[in-house]
Design an enzyme around this catalytic site. Structure first.
Site, PDB file in Angstrom:
ATOM      1  N   ASP A  43       0.833  -1.199   0.000  1.00  9.88           N
ATOM      2  CA  ASP A  43       0.000   0.000   0.000  1.00  9.88           C
ATOM      3  C   ASP A  43       0.873   1.256   0.000  1.00  9.88           C
ATOM      4  O   ASP A  43       1.884   1.325   0.698  1.00  9.88           O
ATOM      5  CB  ASP A  43      -0.896  -0.019   1.241  1.00  9.88           C
ATOM      6  CG  ASP A  43      -1.914   1.088   1.259  1.00  9.88           C
ATOM      7  OD1 ASP A  43      -2.756   1.128   0.348  1.00  9.88           O
ATOM      8  OD2 ASP A  43      -1.870   1.911   2.191  1.00  9.88           O
TER       9      ASP A  43
ATOM     10  N   GLU B 229       1.413  -0.525  -5.054  1.00 11.10           N
ATOM     11  CA  GLU B 229       0.482   0.566  -5.330  1.00 11.10           C
ATOM     12  C   GLU B 229       1.343   1.809  -5.513  1.00 11.10           C
ATOM     13  O   GLU B 229       1.716   2.473  -4.539  1.00 11.10           O
ATOM     14  CB  GLU B 229      -0.514   0.760  -4.195  1.00 11.10           C
ATOM     15  CG  GLU B 229      -1.536   1.857  -4.516  1.00 11.10           C
ATOM     16  CD  GLU B 229      -2.304   2.367  -3.310  1.00 11.10           C
ATOM     17  OE1 GLU B 229      -3.433   2.852  -3.495  1.00 11.10           O
ATOM     18  OE2 GLU B 229      -1.780   2.305  -2.181  1.00 11.10           O
TER      19      GLU B 229
END
Length: 535
Positions: free
Chosen positions: A213, A272
């Site tokens: 993330d 990401e």
């Protein structure tokens, strides 16, 4: 280290794999509390195997106060009781591998929950302590102002007072997201050591990959200088370069790549990386991550020129750095493509064509749960919204997170929860039954059956080596808004993005998202895979 893993394709499996993103609280509820969980996911694994995907990416289910629906982690190596137990996760992992489904977990290394024991220890410690050095604590400016002018992604300042009621502790802590999500200080080597232990924990269990993330934002500019423009809002962490894409971050992924490379069978890292293609591709150099999402593609509207431009840019980045793009049109943070492409029947036609297009491109592809059903965004009632972006920044992601419809049963959840269970954590629309898995299975023209067929044909083309991950792509726009992506020597992806039917290139139409016209033209908002003669 060697642990059991699913049979099937070996080294390099990820290069053309199709991964299904599961947002667990909205996928399937096994215990009837209105929130999806590991038991529900375990029960629905045969559905995913029958769909034809190669693996599952599960968003966070670790212990969390759930301020940001799990992206505020308080224990990186546990399972939140809301979702089940570690024993249930182990059962899920074994069952997935038995069905030849790989499991990718979410890791959130930029920030944690303010309830994380290490942050609580930092709050209790004094300024300058080793505990506070794990995070970004800093003295305020004169007049009681924050240390700099950085803005939060969720709205407002990116700083909060450590102990607001204290007359002696005047420090602030950094949070690029909500105040309940303090940022780790990656300039402290102890943070890197801590996360290596976290990665080892899950890799030792046998997970097949880790999705990272906010992978590009771990390091902040040394000295925490002001951003240019006192009221510049952080847009995906890109408008403030001091908090994004710092060069030091690449050494983290080199270290993590060495770690994953030490495991057999092969494990992967997926980033990401919300940056322009040329910058994002740097994160997938051979000694860093295996994949990074093509975010420039996720943000596209329905315009052939824009698709061709972004596709060409991604192809150039691939040639420069070697890793094939990782394609997606949806995830839990963006409006669903049906809504983004115009809504209604028009949006559905375009979303079907867009998904077929993504599945026809070289490289890996990700499907967000419900995308295979053609679900639109839902207008969640104001009083039911829980997304912190709505409360703090006026933008709600809840509409893409409404629980999935499994049956036509007109109860409150359409098969998401067991009978007589609690209402779903987000309300489901009255139209959900007509879009359900049960309804679409019996409709030959449904989006579900289109995706299942596309995944079957895709796998056949891979096995015959007609599709290979390294296929070059040449993008162009022809008359009447016909988008063409020529893949390799004899495969053409065509998308009719104008107002008129379009003539397809000569060849065998393998699959189309909508029936061709009587004279063999591709209708507007349709897509097709065409196998042509080798040049």
């Amino acid at each position: 280290m060697t642990v059991p893993a699913p049979p099937g394709r070996g080294s390099g499996w990820w290069q053309d794999a199709v991964i299904y993103q599961v947002y667990p609280r909205s996928f399937a509820d096994g215990d009837g509390d209105g929130v999806g969980d590991l038991a529900g996911l375990l029960d629905r694994l045969p559905y995913l195997a029958a769909l034809g995907v190669d693996g599952i990416w599960i968003t966070p289910f670790q212990p969390s106060p759930q301020i940001d629906q799990g992206y505020d982690v308080s224990d990186y190596c546990g399972v939140d009781p809301l979702f089940g137990t570690m024993e249930q996760f182990d059962e899920l992992l074994d069952a997935a591998h038995a069905l030849e489904l790989r499991i990718i977990l979410d890791i959130v290394p930029n920030h944690c929950s303010s309830q994380h024991p290490l942050f609580q220890a930092a709050l209790a410690a004094c300024p300058g302590s080793a505990e506070r050095a794990m995070f970004h604590f800093a003295d305020g400016r004169d007049g009681g102002n924050p240390p700099n002018n950085w803005q939060s992604v969720f709205g407002g300042m990116a700083w909060s007072r450590a102990n607001p009621g204290s007359h002696t502790d005047r420090q602030w802590y950094l949070h690029l997201f909500s105040p309940e999500q303090p940022d780790w200080n990656w300039r402290n080597p102890a943070v890197g050591d801590y996360f290596e232990d976290v990665l080892r924990f899950w890799l030792d269990k046998g997970v097949d990959g880790l999705r990272i993330d906010v992978a590009h934002a771990l390091f902040k500019a040394d000295g925490l200088p002001d951003a240019a423009g006192t009221d510049a809002v952080v847009d995906g962490l890109r408008s403030n370069p001091q908090v994004s894409d710092q060069e030091e971050v690449h050494e983290v992924y080199r270290r993590w790549r060495r770690l994953t490379d030490s495991y057999t069978p092969e494990r992967i890292l997926v980033g990401e990386v919300n940056l322009a293609p040329e910058r994002a591709a740097r994160y997938t150099r051979p000694d860093e991550m295996h994949q990074a999402f093509a975010f420039a593609f996720v943000k596209l509207g329905w315009d052939a020129t824009d698709w061709a431009a972004v596709g060409t840019e991604l192809e150039a980045a691939r040639r420069a750095y070697g890793a094939p793009p990782t394609w997606a049109l949806e995830n839990h943070d963006v409006p669903r493509s049906v809504t983004r492409f115009g809504g209604g029947s028009c949006g559905l036609r375009r979303a079907r064509a867009g998904l077929l297009a993504v599945l026809g491109l070289p490289g890996g592809a990700y499907i967000y749960q419900g995308q295979e059903l053609g679900l639109p965004d839902v207008e969640v009632p104001l009083g039911a919204r829980v997304d912190p972006m709505w409360a703090k920044g006026g933008v709600s992601r809840d509409g893409a997170r409404v629980p999935l419809p499994w049956t036509t049963t007109p109860d409150s959840s359409y098969g998401f929860s067991p009978d007589s269970a609690a209402d779903p954590w987000l309300p489901t629309p009255v139209s959900w039954g007509s879009r359900s898995v049960q309804t679409q299975r019996t409709d030959p023209g449904s989006t579900l059956n289109l995706v299942t067929e596309a995944l079957t044909v895709r796998r056949q083309l891979i096995e015959k080596e007609i599709f290979t991950p390294g296929d070059p792509c040449e993008w162009r726009v022809e008359d009447h808004g016909l988008l063409i992506c020529a893949r390799g020597d004899n495969m053409v992806l065509a998308v009719a993005m104008g107002d008129d039917p379009c003539r397809l290139p000569e060849g065998n139409v393998l699959l189309a998202s909508a029936p061709l016209t009587p004279d063999g033209l591709l209708p507007p908002d349709g897509a097709a895979w065409v196998l042509t003669e080798p040049s």
